[in-house]
Design a protein around this motif. Structure first.
Motif, PDB file in Angstrom:
ATOM      1  N   UNK A  71       0.834  -1.209   0.000  1.00  0.00           N
ATOM      2  CA  UNK A  71       0.000   0.000   0.000  1.00  0.00           C
ATOM      3  C   UNK A  71       0.864   1.252   0.000  1.00  0.00           C
ATOM      4  N   UNK A  72       1.926   1.239   0.792  1.00  0.00           N
ATOM      5  CA  UNK A  72       2.844   2.382   0.831  1.00  0.00           C
ATOM      6  C   UNK A  72       3.473   2.576  -0.547  1.00  0.00           C
ATOM      7  N   UNK A  73       3.860   1.485  -1.192  1.00  0.00           N
ATOM      8  CA  UNK A  73       4.455   1.576  -2.534  1.00  0.00           C
ATOM      9  C   UNK A  73       3.493   2.241  -3.511  1.00  0.00           C
ATOM     10  N   UNK A  74       2.227   1.857  -3.449  1.00  0.00           N
ATOM     11  CA  UNK A  74       1.221   2.453  -4.336  1.00  0.00           C
ATOM     12  C   UNK A  74       1.018   3.936  -4.034  1.00  0.00           C
ATOM     13  N   UNK A  75       0.923   4.270  -2.761  1.00  0.00           N
ATOM     14  CA  UNK A  75       0.743   5.677  -2.382  1.00  0.00           C
ATOM     15  C   UNK A  75       1.949   6.510  -2.815  1.00  0.00           C
ATOM     16  N   UNK A  76       3.131   5.981  -2.602  1.00  0.00           N
ATOM     17  CA  UNK A  76       4.351   6.712  -2.973  1.00  0.00           C
ATOM     18  C   UNK A  76       4.413   6.920  -4.482  1.00  0.00           C
ATOM     19  N   UNK A  77       4.015   5.915  -5.229  1.00  0.00           N
ATOM     20  CA  UNK A  77       4.014   6.024  -6.697  1.00  0.00           C
ATOM     21  C   UNK A  77       3.047   7.119  -7.157  1.00  0.00           C
ATOM     22  N   UNK A  78       1.859   7.144  -6.553  1.00  0.00           N
ATOM     23  CA  UNK A  78       0.864   8.165  -6.905  1.00  0.00           C
ATOM     24  C   UNK A  78       1.357   9.568  -6.591  1.00  0.00           C
ATOM     25  N   UNK A  79       2.212   9.679  -5.582  1.00  0.00           N
ATOM     26  CA  UNK A  79       2.749  10.984  -5.189  1.00  0.00           C
ATOM     27  C   UNK A  79       4.015  11.344  -5.969  1.00  0.00           C
ATOM     28  N   UNK A  80       4.416  10.465  -6.886  1.00  0.00           N
ATOM     29  CA  UNK A  80       5.586  10.746  -7.702  1.00  0.00           C
ATOM     30  C   UNK A  80       6.909  10.325  -7.100  1.00  0.00           C
ATOM     31  N   UNK A  81       6.872   9.553  -6.046  1.00  0.00           N
ATOM     32  CA  UNK A  81       8.094   9.061  -5.393  1.00  0.00           C
ATOM     33  C   UNK A  81       8.440   7.684  -5.963  1.00  0.00           C
ATOM     34  N   UNK A  82       8.941   7.669  -7.179  1.00  0.00           N
ATOM     35  CA  UNK A  82       9.177   6.401  -7.874  1.00  0.00           C
ATOM     36  C   UNK A  82      10.229   5.535  -7.178  1.00  0.00           C
ATOM     37  N   UNK A  83      11.326   6.148  -6.732  1.00  0.00           N
ATOM     38  CA  UNK A  83      12.361   5.364  -6.053  1.00  0.00           C
ATOM     39  C   UNK A  83      11.836   4.795  -4.744  1.00  0.00           C
ATOM     40  N   UNK A  84      11.132   5.607  -3.997  1.00  0.00           N
ATOM     41  CA  UNK A  84      10.559   5.132  -2.741  1.00  0.00           C
ATOM     42  C   UNK A  84       9.567   4.006  -3.007  1.00  0.00           C
ATOM     43  N   UNK A  85       8.754   4.172  -4.018  1.00  0.00           N
ATOM     44  CA  UNK A  85       7.782   3.144  -4.371  1.00  0.00           C
ATOM     45  C   UNK A  85       8.484   1.826  -4.678  1.00  0.00           C
ATOM     46  N   UNK A  86       9.552   1.897  -5.457  1.00  0.00           N
ATOM     47  CA  UNK A  86      10.311   0.692  -5.803  1.00  0.00           C
ATOM     48  C   UNK A  86      10.881   0.047  -4.548  1.00  0.00           C
ATOM     49  N   UNK A  87      11.408   0.852  -3.627  1.00  0.00           N
ATOM     50  CA  UNK A  87      11.995   0.319  -2.391  1.00  0.00           C
ATOM     51  C   UNK A  87      10.938  -0.355  -1.516  1.00  0.00           C
ATOM     52  N   UNK A  88       9.789   0.301  -1.349  1.00  0.00           N
ATOM     53  CA  UNK A  88       8.719  -0.303  -0.540  1.00  0.00           C
ATOM     54  C   UNK A  88       8.171  -1.565  -1.198  1.00  0.00           C
ATOM     55  N   UNK A  89       8.007  -1.519  -2.495  1.00  0.00           N
ATOM     56  CA  UNK A  89       7.508  -2.698  -3.209  1.00  0.00           C
ATOM     57  C   UNK A  89       8.507  -3.852  -3.123  1.00  0.00           C
ATOM     58  N   UNK A  90       9.776  -3.550  -3.266  1.00  0.00           N
ATOM     59  CA  UNK A  90      10.809  -4.591  -3.149  1.00  0.00           C
ATOM     60  C   UNK A  90      10.810  -5.191  -1.750  1.00  0.00           C
ATOM     61  N   UNK A  91      10.696  -4.339  -0.745  1.00  0.00           N
ATOM     62  CA  UNK A  91      10.638  -4.829   0.637  1.00  0.00           C
ATOM     63  C   UNK A  91       9.441  -5.767   0.824  1.00  0.00           C
ATOM     64  N   UNK A  92       8.299  -5.379   0.268  1.00  0.00           N
ATOM     65  CA  UNK A  92       7.091  -6.208   0.385  1.00  0.00           C
ATOM     66  C   UNK A  92       7.284  -7.559  -0.286  1.00  0.00           C
ATOM     67  N   UNK A  93       7.836  -7.561  -1.494  1.00  0.00           N
ATOM     68  CA  UNK A  93       7.990  -8.813  -2.241  1.00  0.00           C
ATOM     69  C   UNK A  93       9.019  -9.737  -1.597  1.00  0.00           C
ATOM     70  N   UNK A  94      10.126  -9.173  -1.139  1.00  0.00           N
ATOM     71  CA  UNK A  94      11.155  -9.994  -0.477  1.00  0.00           C
ATOM     72  C   UNK A  94      10.573 -10.654   0.760  1.00  0.00           C
ATOM     73  N   UNK A  95       9.876  -9.865   1.576  1.00  0.00           N
ATOM     74  CA  UNK A  95       9.301 -10.445   2.783  1.00  0.00           C
ATOM     75  C   UNK A  95       8.199 -11.452   2.456  1.00  0.00           C
ATOM     76  N   UNK A  96       7.358 -11.131   1.478  1.00  0.00           N
ATOM     77  CA  UNK A  96       6.285 -12.054   1.109  1.00  0.00           C
ATOM     78  C   UNK A  96       6.849 -13.404   0.659  1.00  0.00           C
ATOM     79  N   UNK A  97       7.854 -13.364  -0.200  1.00  0.00           N
ATOM     80  CA  UNK A  97       8.418 -14.604  -0.732  1.00  0.00           C
ATOM     81  C   UNK A  97       9.272 -15.355   0.281  1.00  0.00           C
ATOM     82  N   UNK A  98      10.200 -14.640   0.924  1.00  0.00           N
ATOM     83  CA  UNK A  98      11.180 -15.310   1.781  1.00  0.00           C
ATOM     84  C   UNK A  98      10.847 -15.242   3.266  1.00  0.00           C
ATOM     85  N   UNK A  99       9.751 -14.583   3.594  1.00  0.00           N
ATOM     86  CA  UNK A  99       9.268 -14.570   4.970  1.00  0.00           C
ATOM     87  C   UNK A  99       8.003 -15.395   5.089  1.00  0.00           C
TER      88      UNK A  99
END
Length: 163
Positions: A71-99
């Protein structure tokens, strides 16, 4: 800036930190302590802890973290924070897969098998059961701990990019 972005990002930081700390405690104390005691007691204690972790206090950090981070990744993307969005999305995917998924496919089945195993009276047999369980379980836990730590770092970096 969207009013919910920073509070939701901070919630993501809190949840990711909580789950990293949970897994980390197993790495650096809990399993070492169980390995150091009588295998009968270790098996009983592990079964008790595994049964008790399924609760409403643990569930938000374990299950909610990837959804909050997404959700944070989506909100950040909508606000134009592309790098932040990528970082939050990556954090979510890493934890989802390997956690979450690693836990479901490795640790939980091992926990269920341990709980279904009759505790033998013979100390050598109990030691063998624990010796077959503990190192393998710990290997998977180290992976999910490292993944959660990477996710936590990514969330921190994502927060910095929101400045």
């Amino acid at each position: 800036m969207q009013k919910a972005l920073i509070p939701t990002a901070l919630l993501g930081l809190l949840l990711t930190g909580a789950i990293f700390g949970f897994f980390y405690a197993w790495v650096c104390s809990t399993m070492w302590g169980l390995d150091a005691i009588d295998p009968h007691v270790a098996i009983q204690a592990m079964n008790g802890m595994n049964a008790s972790v399924r609760n409403a206090v643990f569930a938000p950090a374990f299950f909610g973290t990837p959804f909050v981070l997404g959700s944070v990744a989506q909100m950040a993307r909508k606000e134009g924070h592309r790098q932040a969005s990528w970082l939050f999305n990556s954090a979510a995917m890493i934890y989802l897969l390997l956690g979450v998924m690693l836990t479901g496919f490795a640790n939980v089945p091992m926990n269920e098998a341990l709980a279904a195993t009759a505790l033998p009276d013979d100390p050598a047999a109990a030691a063998q059961i624990w010796a077959e369980y503990s190192p393998r379980w710990q290997m998977f836990n180290i992976i999910r701990t490292a993944a959660s730590g990477v996710s936590l770092l990514l969330v921190g970096l994502g927060l910095l990019k929101l400045r």
